[in-house]
Design an enzyme around this catalytic site. Sequence first.
Site: not given
Length: 504
Positions: A189, A331, A333, A401
Site C-alpha cells: 500500500e 487490497n 475494503y 487484503e
Amino acid sequence: MRKGFGLPIVFCLFHLVISQKNCTTIRLPKGLKLGVGSAAFQIEGAWDAADKTPSIWDNFSRSSGVIKDGSNAQDSCKSYEYYKRDVAMVKYLGVDFYRFSISWPRVLPTGFPNKISKEGSEYYSNLIDELLANGIEPVVTMFHWDLPQRLQNLGGWANPLIADWFEDYADVLFDLYGDRVKTWITINEPRQMGLFGYGSNRFAPGINAHGIGEYLAAKNIVMANAKAWRLYDRKYRPKQNGTCSITIATDHREGITDSPDDIQAALDAMDFEVGLYSHPIFTKKGGFPDSVVRLVAEKSKEQGYLESRLPEFTEEEIEFVKGTSDFFGFNHYSTKFVSRKSYKPGMYPIPSHDDDLGAFGTLLDYTPAVVPHCTSIPWGARKALKWVKENCGNPDIMIIENGFGTHGGLQDNDRVTYLQSYLLEILDAVEKDQCNVVAYTVWSLMDNFEWDSGLRVKFGIFETNYDDEKKTRTPRASAFWYKNLAATKSLDCDFKPTFKNIQF
C-alpha cells in the site's frame, strides 16, 4: 488444535445464519487460493529483542497523542515468541497460504546489509520452515511500513537513494529465503504509507510535507519496487522460479451522479489513488497518469511554484519501471463517491494530494461501518477488479487484503456478511468480467495493532486477548465460516454451523 502449546481448550456453541439475496451455493473457481494475512509490526511485539533497532512505527506509536487509544505495539500479539501458534491457527483454518511481512530493522539493524542479524534472520527462517512443514505456502511482504528509523534519519522514502537501499535489502531476503519463498510482495500500500506518512502526520514518520512529500515518496516507491523486481528477475528467478510484485490499495471511486463531471472526477480519483503507482508499472506508456501530471502541474503553477510538485520520470526510468510485476497485488475494503461540485477550496491543505484532485468524497447514504474505510459496498470490489483488468493489461490479480473492522465480539455476523458479500462480487468479476483473480486473502488472521487506531479496532477472524500475558487467541464465527469455505471450496449462503470455540 496442535498439541504442545500448553493452552486450554474451551468449548461453547455458536449458531450463525447468513442470508444473501440471490445467493446459492457457489463453487470457487478451480485454482483460486485462499489465505490470511498479517504484518510484522502489528503482531510481533519484541520491538527491541536481540539486536533489532527501532522502526519509524516503534518511535511514532510511542509519541504522545498520535495513537487514538494511547496503546502501542511493543507487546501486541507476541508473535515473535509464539509464531508456532500463528501457524497452528492458519493450519486449523485449512487455507492455502499465509501472507506475513518481514521487519526490515529486525533483519538489518543498521538498515544496510553490512550487518545481518543472526537472531532476526533465523526468526523468519523458522517461521517459513514451520509453515512449509504444515503444508502452508508462505507469501512474504518485504516492506509493510516499518522502515528502520536510521534510514528515516537520512530522509526515508523522500530520499531517492532509498530505491538502492531497498534493492540491497531485497537482495538479502532473496538470498536468505528465496529457496523456500515463491511469492514476494515488495511494498504494501504505497499510497497509505506515502500520503499519510509524508503528506500528513497521521502515520509514521509524520512528516506532513503535504503536496510534496507524498509525491516524492510515490516516485521513490515505484523505483524501489522496480529495482527489487529487476534484481529478482536477473539474479534469482532462474534458480528460484518465484514471482514478485507490489501491492496497491485499490478501493473504488464512483461519481456521485452520472453527470460527465462526476464520472471524470471518479476517473481522476482512481488515477490519483491507484494509477499513481500502477500506471508506471503496468501500462505500455509508463510514467505517472496524464490526469495526475496535468492537475498537479496546473495547481503548482497557480500556487506560484516554478515547476510541478510532481517529480518526473526520465525516459530511462520510465523504461526501467515498465513491466516490473508478475501479478497485481490488490487490497480492497470499500468505495467512495466523488464530485467536484461539492468541493470547496480550503477543504484540504494547500498544496496537497487531495487539493490537487479537487474532489469531495462521501459514502452517500451507506451506513458507515465502525471502521469507515471498510463500509460495506460490495459491488465496488467488482468494479475495482474490472478497473485493474482494463487499465493494467489484464494481469493475474492476487487479492492480498479484504477485511472488516469491529470493536470486538466473537459472534461477528457482520464480518461474515461483509466477507460473503464481497466474495460474491469477486466471483462475478471472475465469471462475468473474466478478471484473472488467482488468490483471495482475508485481513487479518488475528486482532492486532491497527496503526493509528491502536488496539481498539479488531480486524481478526481470531480474537486476541490483550489482557492475557500470552495473548491467547480465540476463533470468531468468521474463522469457522472461512474454515468451511476452505474445506468445501464453496460459498454457501445458507451455511448454519455449530462451532467449538477453541483457544490457541
